[in-house]
Every structure is written in structure tokens, then in C-alpha cells.
Design an enzyme around this catalytic site. Structure first.
Site, PDB file in Angstrom:
ATOM      1  N   ARG A  62      92.455  66.157  64.094  1.00 27.16           N
ATOM      2  CA  ARG A  62      91.746  66.026  65.364  1.00 27.16           C
ATOM      3  C   ARG A  62      92.620  65.362  66.425  1.00 27.16           C
ATOM      4  NH1 ARG A  62      87.456  62.016  66.210  1.00 27.16           N
ATOM      5  NH2 ARG A  62      86.271  62.547  68.081  1.00 27.16           N
ATOM      6  N   HIS A  66      93.217  66.780  70.112  1.00 26.88           N
ATOM      7  CA  HIS A  66      92.886  66.005  71.307  1.00 26.88           C
ATOM      8  C   HIS A  66      94.117  65.747  72.167  1.00 26.88           C
ATOM      9  CE1 HIS A  66      88.665  64.277  70.269  1.00 26.88           C
ATOM     10  NE2 HIS A  66      88.821  65.509  69.823  1.00 26.88           N
ATOM     11  N   ASN A  94      87.758  59.604  71.743  1.00 33.83           N
ATOM     12  CA  ASN A  94      88.911  59.279  70.914  1.00 33.83           C
ATOM     13  C   ASN A  94      88.772  57.976  70.137  1.00 33.83           C
ATOM     14  OD1 ASN A  94      90.419  61.565  71.568  1.00 33.83           O
ATOM     15  ND2 ASN A  94      91.292  60.612  73.389  1.00 33.83           N
ATOM     16  N   HIS A 192      86.277  71.883  61.423  1.00 35.36           N
ATOM     17  CA  HIS A 192      85.116  71.048  61.098  1.00 35.36           C
ATOM     18  C   HIS A 192      84.743  71.132  59.622  1.00 35.36           C
ATOM     19  CE1 HIS A 192      83.552  71.025  65.543  1.00 35.36           C
ATOM     20  NE2 HIS A 192      84.632  70.302  65.355  1.00 35.36           N
TER      21      HIS A 192
END
Length: 324
Positions: A62, A66, A94, A192
Site C-alpha cells: 500500500r 500511495h 497514510n 485488497h
């Protein structure tokens, strides 16, 4: 004459292709001469941590996602805030990122062997790949050559990162603006399959979907009942597995959950509202026909090309949390 014409066409095509590759500023084997043991060093650092705590794989993946969605893949998500600037790292989206110590360990090891050579942005791209592969996921070749950015702004993360509440139109727009297509969208959503989520990221689907105390009709009622036993109204601390039972293993189960209307987020459920993404979800349900692992590597490479800095742009940070 015909052969000469063919040669000319080939030269033009090759020049166009070469220009495209160079425009990305990335290539396989970028550090072949300057830091030949790079990938082995990074993989060891990742393995040292993920072998002890497999739950680190999801936030490391992730983290790369990001990073790339804000200012491109320039390592800006790794920078600490200063007295005069709030950095991306401190944006609400975050705050749940973990594993910065893995990046720091890899960087420290590389600085000993190849000082001032490998960017933090490249390290993050490799760490994401290795973290996934270490929990039974796919692996892929990572083009390298990114340089590190010097700017990190909290508000840009708030504005640019996709959210769990995004519908298909919003997601398509966000991804498209960065050069990613609908297939990349549905494939990267498959990330996910690992990790956990806080209840507040989907709680409205359980208790107050339209502001009238209702549930989201696009989520399986039995699953809602299960989730309500774990997530109470306005719960901001509890976490649940995004892929119950295999949240520490990278697999295709995510698409099974989505097909059963058991994806946690609105952004998961929305994959069934578009023909192309719905077709992809259905195609992954067959263990023999799934292309997810191969597709994931391709889409990760596509994402890793977003807004890269190269040449004399940016810098090679000495420490990933600080500009030089």
C-alpha cells in the site's frame, strides 16, 4: 527497395519505442554496474522483517501505491513532516501505513555497499514486489531509475489518493488521470486480498449508508450481520481482515468475495457496476483460468512508471525520511 522501406519503418518504430522507454526514465538492470547486488540486498531486508511479521506485506504494498498516486513514484510518502511542512505521511489515509523500518533497513544496507546510488523510490518499488512474493504472491521484473522527490505535502495526499468510498466513475477518473486504465484499476484492487481495514472505512455501509440509518443494499446482508458483531457504530479503532481467513496470503480470494457482494468497501462493490470490471472479477473465479498473478505484475509495473523523476531531477536521498 522494399527491404529498404521495411528497414526505414523498423527504424522509425524502434525510435518511437526507445523514446517511450526513455520518457519513463526507467529500465531493467539500471544499477547493473553501479550496484549489482541491489535486488538481493533489498530482498534480504524485506525477508528479515516479513518472515517475522507477515502482516507487514500489505502496508508495504500500500505504501508504494500511495507513493505513486501523489506526485508520482518519487518516495515522497517516506518523508517526515517538518516544523514548516506537514508531509504526506501524516495524512489520514497514510496514518495506518507501517513498515518504514523495512525501507530504512534496505537503504542502510545499500548505503554501505553502494553509497549515494540507489533512490528510496526504487527501494520502495522493490520492497513492494518482494513483500508480495514472500507471502505466496507473484513476482515481476521492476524497471528502475527513479530519483527521489524533495517535496511532500499532506493536502496533496488527501486530495489525490483514491478512497474506500469512491464509486466507479471517480476511480476511473483518478486512475485515468495517471495513465492507468480500467484493467489496471480492477487488477490493483486485487491487492485488497491482503491486509486489514479500520471499521470507519466501511462502517457507513453497515449503519448509515444514505444518512437514514440504513444498510448498503449492495452488501450481502449476512456479511453485514457478521461485521456488525465486530464493528460498532462510529468505531474508529477496531480492524477486520479485508479477505477473511487469508489476509496474510496473496491469492485470488478477493474476487470471490467481491462476486458474493462481500467486499468491504464501496470501491470494492463498485467493481460489479461496470461491465469490464465485472467480467474480470468473474474470470478470476476459476482456479484454472485466473490470470490475476500475471496481470498484477503488469499493472504494478504500469503504476510504477507514474510521474517518475529521472536525469538531474530530484535527488538520491541519503536517508529516506529526509531530503539531503
Amino acid at each position: 527497395m522494399a527491404s529498404l522501406k521495411f528497414l526505414s519503418i523498423f527504424i522509425v518504430y524502434f525510435a518511437i519505442l526507445l523514446g517511450f522507454v526513455n520518457s519513463q526514465g526507467l529500465e531493467l538492470g539500471f544499477y547493473k554496474k553501479t550496484c549489482p547486488n541491489l535486488e538481493a540486498i533489498v530482498k534480504k531486508a524485506v525477508a528479515d522483517f516479513v518472515s517475522l511479521d507477515p502482516t507487514l506485506a500489505a502496508p508495504l504494498l500500500r505504501m508504494h501505491f500511495h507513493d505513486c498516486f501523489v506526485r508520482g513514484c518519487d518516495g515522497s510518502v517516506l518523508l517526515n513532516s517538518t516544523k514548516s511542512n506537514k508531509a504526506e505521511k501524516d495524512a489520514i489515509a497514510n496514518l495506518s501505513l507501517r513498515g518504514f523500518q523495512v525501507i530504512d533497513a534496505a537503504k542502510s544496507a545499500l548505503e554501505k555497499q553502494c553509497p549515494g546510488t540507489v533512490s528510496c523510490a526504487d527501494i520502495l518499488a522493490l520492497v513492494a514486489r518482494d513483500a508480495v512474493s514472500l507471502i505466496n504472491g507473484p513476482t515481476w521484473q521492476v524497471p528502475l531509475g527513479r530519483r527521489d522527490g524533495r517535496v511532500s505535502v499532506l493536502s496533496e495526499a488527501t486530495t489525490n489518493l483514491p478512497t474506500p468510498f469512491d464509486n466507479f466513475t471517480t476511480l476511473k477518473t483518478r486512475f485515468g488521470a495517471l495513465g492507468l486504465n480500467v484493467k489496471d484499476l480492477v487488477v490493483l484492487s486485487g491487492g485488497h486480498t491482503i491486509g486489514v481495514s479500520h471499521c470507519f472505512s466501511f462502517g457507513s455501509r453497515l449503519y448509515n449508508f444514505t444518512g437514514k440509518g440504513d444498510m448498503d443494499p449492495n452488501m450481502d446482508k449476512n456479511y453485514i450481520a457478521q461485521l456488525k458483531t465486530k464493528c460498532k457504530p462510529n468505531d474508529v479503532t477496531t480492524t477486520v481482515e479485508m479477505d477473511p481467513g487469508s489476509s496474510k496470503t496473496f491469492d485470488t480470494d478477493y474476487y470471490t468475495l467481491v462476486s458474493k457482494r462481500r467486499g468491504l468497501f464501496v470501491s470494492d462493490a463498485t467493481l460489479l457496476t461496470d461491465k469490464q470490471t465485472r467480467t474480470y472479477v468473474s474470470a478470476q473465479l476459476s482456479s484454472n483460468g485466473s490470470t490475476f498473478f500475471e496481470d498484477f505484475g503488469v499493472s504494478m509495473v504500469n503504476m510504477g512508471k507514474i510521474g517518475v523523476l529521472n536525469g538531474k531531477s530530484g535527488e538520491i536521498r541519503k536517508r529516506c525520511a529526509f531530503i539531503n
